[in-house]
Enzyme design. Structure first.
Site, PDB file in Angstrom:
ATOM      1  N   THR A  36       0.863  -1.176   0.000  1.00 18.03           N
ATOM      2  CA  THR A  36       0.000   0.000   0.000  1.00 18.03           C
ATOM      3  C   THR A  36       0.908   1.236   0.000  1.00 18.03           C
ATOM      4  O   THR A  36       1.988   1.220   0.604  1.00 18.03           O
ATOM      5  CB  THR A  36      -0.978  -0.036   1.194  1.00 18.03           C
ATOM      6  OG1 THR A  36      -1.795   1.115   1.146  1.00 18.03           O
ATOM      7  CG2 THR A  36      -0.291  -0.087   2.537  1.00 18.03           C
ATOM      8  N   ASP A 103      -1.991   6.842   5.786  1.00 19.02           N
ATOM      9  CA  ASP A 103      -2.550   5.808   4.904  1.00 19.02           C
ATOM     10  C   ASP A 103      -3.433   6.398   3.805  1.00 19.02           C
ATOM     11  O   ASP A 103      -3.416   5.948   2.668  1.00 19.02           O
ATOM     12  CB  ASP A 103      -3.376   4.848   5.776  1.00 19.02           C
ATOM     13  CG  ASP A 103      -3.654   3.526   5.080  1.00 19.02           C
ATOM     14  OD1 ASP A 103      -2.915   3.183   4.144  1.00 19.02           O
ATOM     15  OD2 ASP A 103      -4.603   2.831   5.484  1.00 19.02           O
ATOM     16  N   LYS A 186     -14.223  -6.140   6.043  1.00 17.38           N
ATOM     17  CA  LYS A 186     -13.257  -6.068   4.945  1.00 17.38           C
ATOM     18  C   LYS A 186     -13.081  -4.599   4.551  1.00 17.38           C
ATOM     19  O   LYS A 186     -13.923  -4.012   3.877  1.00 17.38           O
ATOM     20  CB  LYS A 186     -13.718  -6.853   3.714  1.00 17.38           C
ATOM     21  CG  LYS A 186     -12.559  -7.063   2.749  1.00 17.38           C
ATOM     22  CD  LYS A 186     -12.949  -7.092   1.293  1.00 17.38           C
ATOM     23  CE  LYS A 186     -12.903  -5.771   0.596  1.00 17.38           C
ATOM     24  NZ  LYS A 186     -11.607  -5.071   0.521  1.00 17.38           N
ATOM     25  N   PRO A 187     -11.957  -3.994   4.985  1.00 22.87           N
ATOM     26  CA  PRO A 187     -11.721  -2.598   4.582  1.00 22.87           C
ATOM     27  C   PRO A 187     -11.262  -2.524   3.133  1.00 22.87           C
ATOM     28  O   PRO A 187     -10.928  -3.538   2.529  1.00 22.87           O
ATOM     29  CB  PRO A 187     -10.606  -2.152   5.534  1.00 22.87           C
ATOM     30  CG  PRO A 187      -9.905  -3.406   5.943  1.00 22.87           C
ATOM     31  CD  PRO A 187     -10.902  -4.541   5.849  1.00 22.87           C
ATOM     32  N   LEU A 255     -30.757 -14.302  -0.695  1.00 23.89           N
ATOM     33  CA  LEU A 255     -31.779 -13.748   0.202  1.00 23.89           C
ATOM     34  C   LEU A 255     -31.201 -13.260   1.524  1.00 23.89           C
ATOM     35  O   LEU A 255     -31.662 -13.611   2.601  1.00 23.89           O
ATOM     36  CB  LEU A 255     -32.895 -14.767   0.446  1.00 23.89           C
ATOM     37  CG  LEU A 255     -33.810 -15.008  -0.750  1.00 23.89           C
ATOM     38  CD1 LEU A 255     -34.895 -16.028  -0.419  1.00 23.89           C
ATOM     39  CD2 LEU A 255     -34.457 -13.714  -1.237  1.00 23.89           C
ATOM     40  N   GLY A 263     -22.693   5.782  -4.215  1.00 24.06           N
ATOM     41  CA  GLY A 263     -22.119   7.046  -4.687  1.00 24.06           C
ATOM     42  C   GLY A 263     -23.060   8.228  -4.560  1.00 24.06           C
ATOM     43  O   GLY A 263     -24.273   8.077  -4.359  1.00 24.06           O
ATOM     44  N   GLU A 397     -20.107  10.713 -10.950  1.00 21.26           N
ATOM     45  CA  GLU A 397     -19.421  11.038  -9.696  1.00 21.26           C
ATOM     46  C   GLU A 397     -17.921  11.167  -9.963  1.00 21.26           C
ATOM     47  O   GLU A 397     -17.253  10.171 -10.238  1.00 21.26           O
ATOM     48  CB  GLU A 397     -19.681   9.929  -8.673  1.00 21.26           C
ATOM     49  CG  GLU A 397     -19.105  10.228  -7.319  1.00 21.26           C
ATOM     50  CD  GLU A 397     -19.279   9.074  -6.331  1.00 21.26           C
ATOM     51  OE1 GLU A 397     -19.107   7.903  -6.730  1.00 21.26           O
ATOM     52  OE2 GLU A 397     -19.571   9.351  -5.152  1.00 21.26           O
ATOM     53  N   LYS A 467     -32.494   6.641  -5.022  1.00 24.09           N
ATOM     54  CA  LYS A 467     -32.089   6.376  -6.414  1.00 24.09           C
ATOM     55  C   LYS A 467     -30.777   5.571  -6.435  1.00 24.09           C
ATOM     56  O   LYS A 467     -30.601   4.645  -5.629  1.00 24.09           O
ATOM     57  CB  LYS A 467     -31.993   7.694  -7.200  1.00 24.09           C
ATOM     58  CG  LYS A 467     -33.295   8.499  -7.168  1.00 24.09           C
ATOM     59  CD  LYS A 467     -33.361   9.588  -8.220  1.00 24.09           C
ATOM     60  CE  LYS A 467     -32.355  10.657  -8.106  1.00 24.09           C
ATOM     61  NZ  LYS A 467     -32.545  11.809  -8.988  1.00 24.09           N
ATOM     62  N   GLY A 470     -28.376   4.256  -3.315  1.00 22.86           N
ATOM     63  CA  GLY A 470     -28.553   3.091  -2.450  1.00 22.86           C
ATOM     64  C   GLY A 470     -29.772   3.176  -1.553  1.00 22.86           C
ATOM     65  O   GLY A 470     -30.650   4.014  -1.741  1.00 22.86           O
TER      66      GLY A 470
HETATM   67  P1  NAD Z   1     -15.589   0.444  -4.331  1.00 22.79           P
HETATM   68  O1  NAD Z   1     -16.992   0.112  -4.670  1.00 22.79           O
HETATM   69  O2  NAD Z   1     -14.557   0.307  -5.375  1.00 22.79           O
HETATM   70  O3  NAD Z   1     -15.095  -0.437  -3.093  1.00 22.79           O
HETATM   71  C1  NAD Z   1     -15.787  -0.464  -1.866  1.00 22.79           C
HETATM   72  C2  NAD Z   1     -15.471  -1.749  -1.139  1.00 22.79           C
HETATM   73  O4  NAD Z   1     -16.005  -2.839  -1.894  1.00 22.79           O
HETATM   74  C3  NAD Z   1     -13.971  -2.016  -0.998  1.00 22.79           C
HETATM   75  O5  NAD Z   1     -13.714  -2.631   0.242  1.00 22.79           O
HETATM   76  C4  NAD Z   1     -13.711  -3.000  -2.131  1.00 22.79           C
HETATM   77  O6  NAD Z   1     -12.598  -3.829  -1.902  1.00 22.79           O
HETATM   78  C5  NAD Z   1     -14.997  -3.806  -2.109  1.00 22.79           C
HETATM   79  N1  NAD Z   1     -15.281  -4.487  -3.370  1.00 22.79           N
HETATM   80  C6  NAD Z   1     -14.877  -4.166  -4.620  1.00 22.79           C
HETATM   81  N2  NAD Z   1     -15.320  -5.084  -5.503  1.00 22.79           N
HETATM   82  C7  NAD Z   1     -16.028  -5.990  -4.806  1.00 22.79           C
HETATM   83  C8  NAD Z   1     -16.749  -7.158  -5.142  1.00 22.79           C
HETATM   84  N3  NAD Z   1     -16.817  -7.598  -6.408  1.00 22.79           N
HETATM   85  N4  NAD Z   1     -17.377  -7.849  -4.161  1.00 22.79           N
HETATM   86  C9  NAD Z   1     -17.338  -7.419  -2.883  1.00 22.79           C
HETATM   87  N5  NAD Z   1     -16.645  -6.323  -2.485  1.00 22.79           N
HETATM   88  C10 NAD Z   1     -16.016  -5.614  -3.446  1.00 22.79           C
HETATM   89  O7  NAD Z   1     -15.606   1.932  -3.743  1.00 22.79           O
HETATM   90  P2  NAD Z   1     -14.384   2.844  -3.332  1.00 22.79           P
HETATM   91  O8  NAD Z   1     -13.707   3.337  -4.568  1.00 22.79           O
HETATM   92  O9  NAD Z   1     -13.570   2.202  -2.271  1.00 22.79           O
HETATM   93  O10 NAD Z   1     -15.154   4.041  -2.603  1.00 22.79           O
HETATM   94  C11 NAD Z   1     -15.642   5.160  -3.283  1.00 22.79           C
HETATM   95  C12 NAD Z   1     -17.126   5.038  -3.511  1.00 22.79           C
HETATM   96  O11 NAD Z   1     -17.795   4.842  -2.273  1.00 22.79           O
HETATM   97  C13 NAD Z   1     -17.709   6.296  -4.102  1.00 22.79           C
HETATM   98  O12 NAD Z   1     -18.648   5.944  -5.073  1.00 22.79           O
HETATM   99  C14 NAD Z   1     -18.382   6.946  -2.915  1.00 22.79           C
HETATM  100  O13 NAD Z   1     -19.430   7.815  -3.222  1.00 22.79           O
HETATM  101  C15 NAD Z   1     -18.875   5.757  -2.163  1.00 22.79           C
HETATM  102  N6  NAD Z   1     -19.129   6.101  -0.782  1.00 22.79           N
HETATM  103  C16 NAD Z   1     -20.420   6.140  -0.353  1.00 22.79           C
HETATM  104  C17 NAD Z   1     -20.697   6.512   0.951  1.00 22.79           C
HETATM  105  C18 NAD Z   1     -22.102   6.590   1.471  1.00 22.79           C
HETATM  106  O14 NAD Z   1     -22.280   6.707   2.665  1.00 22.79           O
HETATM  107  N7  NAD Z   1     -23.106   6.525   0.630  1.00 22.79           N
HETATM  108  C19 NAD Z   1     -19.649   6.826   1.821  1.00 22.79           C
HETATM  109  C20 NAD Z   1     -18.346   6.766   1.326  1.00 22.79           C
HETATM  110  C21 NAD Z   1     -18.086   6.400   0.020  1.00 22.79           C
END
Ligand code: NAD
Length: 494
Positions: A36, A103, A186-187, A255, A263, A397, A467, A470
């Site tokens: 990282t 980080d 899973k972060p 289910l 987003g 976005e 919409k 989510g």
């Molecule tokens: P991302 O969708 O790329 O990843 C989010 C998480 O999902 C990560 O932990 C990633 O490893 C995991 N992931 C990716 N592919 C996956 C799969 N096939 N199956 C299961 N898990 C998977 O998003 P990102 O780039 O990390 O974050 C940015 C996005 O998050 C933006 O669209 C932002 O708007 C959104 N976001 C939304 C909120 C909210 O509260 N609505 C808050 C923060 C960020």
């Protein structure tokens, strides 16, 4: 794990070697590794454990094994433990903030004042609610004693994005644990370090082994494994709309209940009766906060005709003054993007907007630095005016410090432009007319609406999308409710 080694005169270096997973209350080795980067310098920060499907199985099994005991722990005791977490977060605030800053590239002042403080507040808030997870008696016209119980769901998969690692993992873990669930977290692969530190800290606070497990690795690998894992009872996902859509479809096949925080692309409306200075201040905060990597940021500024030139002039003057630089400098407001791929995406949108005839009012390039920061993932805060509403930079976005400015003639037009994208997470308006504030707030398609400021957030205030942003709500009692299910018990008195 010592999180950060302070060495005077150098940037703090997280000391998290070797990369390990946290499973069943212990550190767990795994064969795979991935690196990282430090977003401010582009250099490798550390290497993390790349969990496998077998590691996920072990984490889910540990969470399942811990579930009965944690669910049966009285709410008052769970509350005590969660409150201790808040106390430890405050005691170790500087260390946690420094790790998050290194980080994610977030300015240290922001990490300390917002990220770390919000985590402590969330644990305090859900500690209080943990004492009241109970049902109700119901009066019915047959001779019976009828009541409801609120029961935890079981093992929760918490999948979180890169931009607010501490806050958005806590917004799942704190209510889930308060309600008696156990969690596999899973972060995001780019920014996993604080999740490991928090695992250690929760254990120190007295959270029993297996109640919180952390697996680091890739979404396409262990994220997928978690989504369809038979031992998972709920998916709490925050991330992009594209991955969220996929998560919902997998959850549908199995289910499983799912909450999706996705987003955003919020509109910020400045009406002709607004306090201009205040509106411009809020507009800047809304698009530079967290280097624009803020799902609830305000990247679309819509300004009434009468104020359009005034507001653009004020932005042209103020935006170049926003301090961009080393996240460890307390004066920095805008740090680097969290990763190279995030910067590349933002730059692509800016170039496209320029090619489409957008007027660059501020920024538009990279700031220049010497030394370590020269290879960091920085972009200048950028303001673009005079674009038509159907362009990608307005509809999609961007997720960086980029503000587009459009004009409107009437309230109806402002609302139509604001609602005219697929997203609906946040929105805001600037007005001194109270009736207009309520009227427009009701018409905006968003989970949260701010009036005369931006990003007023608190663990008591629910947020979430409509919409393509989510469904489900985090924060507030609503979030706790989403980690329980209701059981009705009816006992015959005949
Ligand atoms: P991302 O969708 O790329 O990843 C989010 C998480 O999902 C990560 O932990 C990633 O490893 C995991 N992931 C990716 N592919 C996956 C799969 N096939 N199956 C299961 N898990 C998977 O998003 P990102 O780039 O990390 O974050 C940015 C996005 O998050 C933006 O669209 C932002 O708007 C959104 N976001 C939304 C909120 C909210 O509260 N609505 C808050 C923060 C960020």
């Amino acid at each position: 794990m010592t999180a950060v080694e302070e060495r005077p005169g150098t940037r703090p270096r997280p000391d998290v070697e070797p990369g390990q997973l946290f499973v069943g209350g212990r550190w767990r080795e795994t064969a795979g590794r991935f690196d990282t980067a430090d977003p401010a310098t582009g250099k490798t920060l550390t290497s993390l454990a790349r969990a496998s499907a077998a590691d996920v199985d072990a984490a889910v099994a540990a969470a399942r094994q811990a579930f009965d005991g944690w669910a049966a722990t009285p709410g008052r005791e769970r509350a005590r433990v969660l409150h201790r977490v808040a106390d430890l977060v405050r005691e170790r605030a500087d260390e946690i903030a420094a790790l998050e800053s290194a980080d994610v590239g977030k300015p240290i002042s922001l990490c300390r004042a917002v990220d770390v403080e919000t985590v402590a507040e969330q644990y305090e808030y859900y500690s209080a609610l943990a004492q009241g997870v109970d049902g109700a008696t119901r009066q019915i016209p047959i001779p019976s004693h009828a009541y409801t119980r609120r029961e935890p769901l079981g093992v929760v998969a918490a999948i979180t994005p890169f931009n607010f690692p501490l806050i958005l993992s806590t917004s799942k873990i704190a209510p889930a644990l308060a309600a008696g669930n156990t969690v596999v977290h899973k972060p995001a692969e780019d920014t996993s370090l604080s999740a490991l530190l928090m695992a250690e800290l929760l254990a120190e606070a007295g959270v029993p082994g297996g109640v919180l497990n952390v697996v680091t690795g890739f979404g396409s690998e262990i994220g997928e494994t978690l989504l369809s894992h038979p031992g998972i009872d709920k998916i709490a996902f925050t991330g992009s709309t594209a991955v969220g859509r996929h998560a919902a479809s997998v959850a549908g096949q199995h289910l499983k209940p799912v909450t999706l925080e996705l987003g955003g692309n919020a509109a910020h409306l400045v009406f002709e009766d607004a306090d201009v200075e205040r509106a411009v201040g809020a507009a800047i905060k809304a698009f530079v906060f967290n280097t624009g990597q803020f799902c609830m940021g305000g990247p679309r500024l819509l300004v009434a005709d009468a104020l359009y030139d005034t507001v653009l002039g004020a932005l042209a003057e103020a935006v170049p003054q926003v301090p961009v630089g080393d996240p460890f400098d307390p004066a920095t407001v805008v740090g680097p993007m969290a990763g190279e791929r995030h910067r590349a995406k933002v730059e692509q949108y800016v170039e496209q907007a320029r090619a489409d005839g957008g007027r660059i009012v501020a920024g538009g390039g990279r700031p220049s630095f010497e030394g370590d920061l020269a290879a960091g993932f920085f972009v200048q805060p950028t303001v673009i005016a005079d674009l038509p509403a159907d362009l990608r930079v307005i509809q999609e976005e961007v997720f960086g410090p980029v503000l587009t400015v459009q004009r409107f003639a009437t309230e109806d037009e402002a609302v139509a432009l604001a609602n005219g994208t697929p997203y609906g997470l946040a929105a805001g308006l600037q007005t001194t007319d109270l009736a207009r504030a309520h009227r427009v707030a009701a018409r905006l398609e968003a989970g949260i609406v701010w009036v005369n400021d931006w990003a007023m957030l608190d663990p008591a205030i629910p947020f979430g999308g409509v919409k393509d942003s989510g469904f489900g709500r985090e924060y507030g009692p609503e979030s706790l409710g989403s980690y329980t299910r209701t059981k009705s018990v009816v006992i015959s008195l005949a």
